[in-house]
Write a protein that holds these residues in place. Structure first.
Motif, short mmCIF file in Angstrom:
data_model
loop_
_atom_site.label_atom_id
_atom_site.label_comp_id
_atom_site.label_asym_id
_atom_site.label_seq_id
_atom_site.Cartn_x
_atom_site.Cartn_y
_atom_site.Cartn_z
N GLN A 269 -7.39 2.98 5.27
CA GLN A 269 -7.72 2.32 4.00
C GLN A 269 -7.22 3.10 2.79
OE1 GLN A 269 -9.34 -0.80 3.94
NE2 GLN A 269 -8.64 -0.78 1.85
N GLY A 270 -7.36 4.40 2.80
CA GLY A 270 -6.92 5.21 1.67
C GLY A 270 -5.41 5.21 1.49
N PHE A 271 -4.68 4.96 2.55
CA PHE A 271 -3.22 4.94 2.46
C PHE A 271 -2.69 3.59 2.01
CE2 PHE A 271 -3.87 7.93 6.18
CZ PHE A 271 -3.76 9.08 5.41
N VAL A 272 -3.38 2.52 2.39
CA VAL A 272 -2.88 1.16 2.16
C VAL A 272 -3.60 0.46 1.01
CG1 VAL A 272 -2.54 -1.11 3.21
CG2 VAL A 272 -2.19 0.94 4.58
N GLY A 273 -4.90 0.59 0.95
CA GLY A 273 -5.67 -0.13 -0.06
C GLY A 273 -6.06 -1.51 0.42
N ARG A 274 -6.59 -2.30 -0.50
CA ARG A 274 -7.04 -3.66 -0.17
C ARG A 274 -5.90 -4.65 -0.37
NH1 ARG A 274 -11.96 -5.64 -3.11
NH2 ARG A 274 -10.47 -5.54 -4.81
N VAL A 275 -5.81 -5.62 0.51
CA VAL A 275 -4.76 -6.63 0.44
C VAL A 275 -4.79 -7.38 -0.89
CG1 VAL A 275 -3.92 -8.79 1.45
CG2 VAL A 275 -4.59 -6.90 2.93
N VAL A 276 -5.96 -7.75 -1.35
CA VAL A 276 -6.07 -8.49 -2.61
C VAL A 276 -5.46 -7.67 -3.76
CG1 VAL A 276 -8.43 -7.73 -3.18
CG2 VAL A 276 -7.58 -9.95 -4.00
N ASP A 277 -5.65 -6.36 -3.73
CA ASP A 277 -5.07 -5.50 -4.77
C ASP A 277 -3.56 -5.38 -4.62
OD1 ASP A 277 -7.64 -5.08 -5.81
OD2 ASP A 277 -7.94 -3.27 -4.59
N LEU A 278 -3.08 -5.28 -3.38
CA LEU A 278 -1.64 -5.21 -3.15
C LEU A 278 -0.95 -6.48 -3.64
CD1 LEU A 278 -1.58 -3.76 0.48
CD2 LEU A 278 -0.91 -2.57 -1.60
N LEU A 279 -1.55 -7.62 -3.35
CA LEU A 279 -0.96 -8.89 -3.78
C LEU A 279 -0.97 -9.02 -5.30
CD1 LEU A 279 -2.46 -11.24 -1.06
CD2 LEU A 279 -0.08 -10.46 -1.24
N ALA A 280 -2.07 -8.64 -5.93
CA ALA A 280 -2.16 -8.71 -7.39
C ALA A 280 -1.15 -7.77 -8.04
CB ALA A 280 -3.58 -8.38 -7.86
N ASP A 281 -1.01 -6.58 -7.48
CA ASP A 281 -0.04 -5.61 -8.00
C ASP A 281 1.38 -6.16 -7.89
OD1 ASP A 281 0.72 -2.91 -8.96
OD2 ASP A 281 1.57 -2.73 -6.94
N ALA A 282 1.71 -6.73 -6.74
CA ALA A 282 3.05 -7.29 -6.55
C ALA A 282 3.30 -8.46 -7.50
CB ALA A 282 3.23 -7.74 -5.10
N GLN A 283 2.29 -9.28 -7.70
CA GLN A 283 2.43 -10.42 -8.60
C GLN A 283 2.65 -9.99 -10.05
OE1 GLN A 283 -0.92 -13.11 -8.66
NE2 GLN A 283 0.44 -14.84 -9.02
N SER A 284 2.15 -8.82 -10.40
CA SER A 284 2.26 -8.35 -11.78
C SER A 284 3.63 -7.75 -12.10
CB SER A 284 1.17 -7.32 -12.08
OG SER A 284 1.45 -6.08 -11.43
N ARG A 285 4.45 -7.49 -11.07
CA ARG A 285 5.76 -6.87 -11.30
C ARG A 285 6.87 -7.85 -10.93
NH1 ARG A 285 3.41 -3.47 -8.33
NH2 ARG A 285 4.91 -3.61 -6.66
N PRO A 286 7.72 -8.20 -11.89
CA PRO A 286 8.83 -9.13 -11.58
C PRO A 286 9.81 -8.56 -10.55
CG PRO A 286 8.59 -8.83 -13.96
CD PRO A 286 7.66 -7.87 -13.31
N SER A 287 9.84 -7.25 -10.39
CA SER A 287 10.78 -6.63 -9.44
C SER A 287 10.26 -6.62 -8.01
CB SER A 287 11.07 -5.19 -9.86
OG SER A 287 9.90 -4.40 -9.78
N ALA A 288 9.05 -7.12 -7.77
CA ALA A 288 8.43 -7.06 -6.45
C ALA A 288 8.66 -8.33 -5.65
CB ALA A 288 6.93 -6.80 -6.60
N ASP A 289 8.93 -8.16 -4.36
CA ASP A 289 9.05 -9.27 -3.41
C ASP A 289 8.06 -9.03 -2.29
OD1 ASP A 289 11.14 -10.72 -4.61
OD2 ASP A 289 12.63 -9.36 -3.77
N PRO A 290 6.83 -9.55 -2.41
CA PRO A 290 5.86 -9.38 -1.32
C PRO A 290 6.20 -10.30 -0.15
CG PRO A 290 4.90 -10.65 -3.11
CD PRO A 290 6.27 -10.24 -3.56
N LEU A 291 6.15 -9.72 1.05
CA LEU A 291 6.54 -10.43 2.26
C LEU A 291 5.48 -10.27 3.33
CD1 LEU A 291 10.17 -8.99 2.30
CD2 LEU A 291 9.52 -11.32 1.63
N ALA A 292 5.31 -11.31 4.14
CA ALA A 292 4.34 -11.29 5.23
C ALA A 292 5.06 -11.27 6.57
CB ALA A 292 3.43 -12.51 5.15
#
Length: 166
Positions: free
Chosen positions: A30-53
């Motif tokens: 958990q400390g290395f990855v964090g919460r999925v909801v936070d990862l998705l929100a972070d990626a959505q906030s950066r135009p340079s990010a391409d979140p992939l599943a």
């Protein structure tokens, strides 16, 4: 019906959100990855990010984010076009089946096909994340010249690089 053994990599906006939000890592990760909801929100906030599943058959089993601006991963200049990797993980229920290796291989192949001009994949990993370090090193990542002290999940962050040859 899709092949249950087929692992694919798809943009998160093509995956049902409940499947993404159900992803979890083991408590020690958990400390290395964090919460999925936070990862998705972070990626959505950066135009340079391409979140992939990562999707296996019809199951969402993992997540990662490609950063088109590698300086968001490591604030250094690269001598050739580079992208960054952030938040790479396989759900705890799917770990220990070789899927991390398969997912990373799929990601590398996908990057070569979709971004043929890119020559480097860059990431940082905490020194305490032995499983990730082992996976990345087995996949051909090498240490960069820099370490970051005081990383968010531990004492030092390793900068790892992987050459992407066409």
């Amino acid at each position: 019906m899709s092949d249950a053994s087929a692992l694919t990599l798809v943009p998160v906006d093509r995956v049902p959100r409940p499947g993404l939000l159900a992803l979890r890592v083991a408590p020690e990760q958990q400390g290395f990855v964090g919460r999925v909801v936070d990862l998705l929100a972070d990626a959505q906030s950066r135009p340079s990010a391409d979140p992939l599943a990562f999707v296996l058959g019809d199951q969402v089993i993992g997540l990662c984010c490609i950063e088109r601006e590698p300086r968001t991963i490591a604030p250094i200049a690269f001598d050739a076009p580079a992208v960054g990797l952030r938040g790479f993980f396989i759900d705890a229920r799917w770990q220990r089946r070789g899927l991390g290796r398969r997912a990373l291989s799929l990601l590398l192949d996908t990057l070569k096909q979709r971004h043929p001009a890119v020559r480097w994949l860059v990431l940082s990993v905490d020194e305490g994340n032995a499983a990730a370090l082992r996976l990345y090193r087995q996949a051909g990542f090498v240490e960069g010249a820099q370490r970051y002290h005081g990383g968010s999940a531990g004492r030092q962050q390793f900068l790892l690089l992987r050459r992407l040859d066409p």
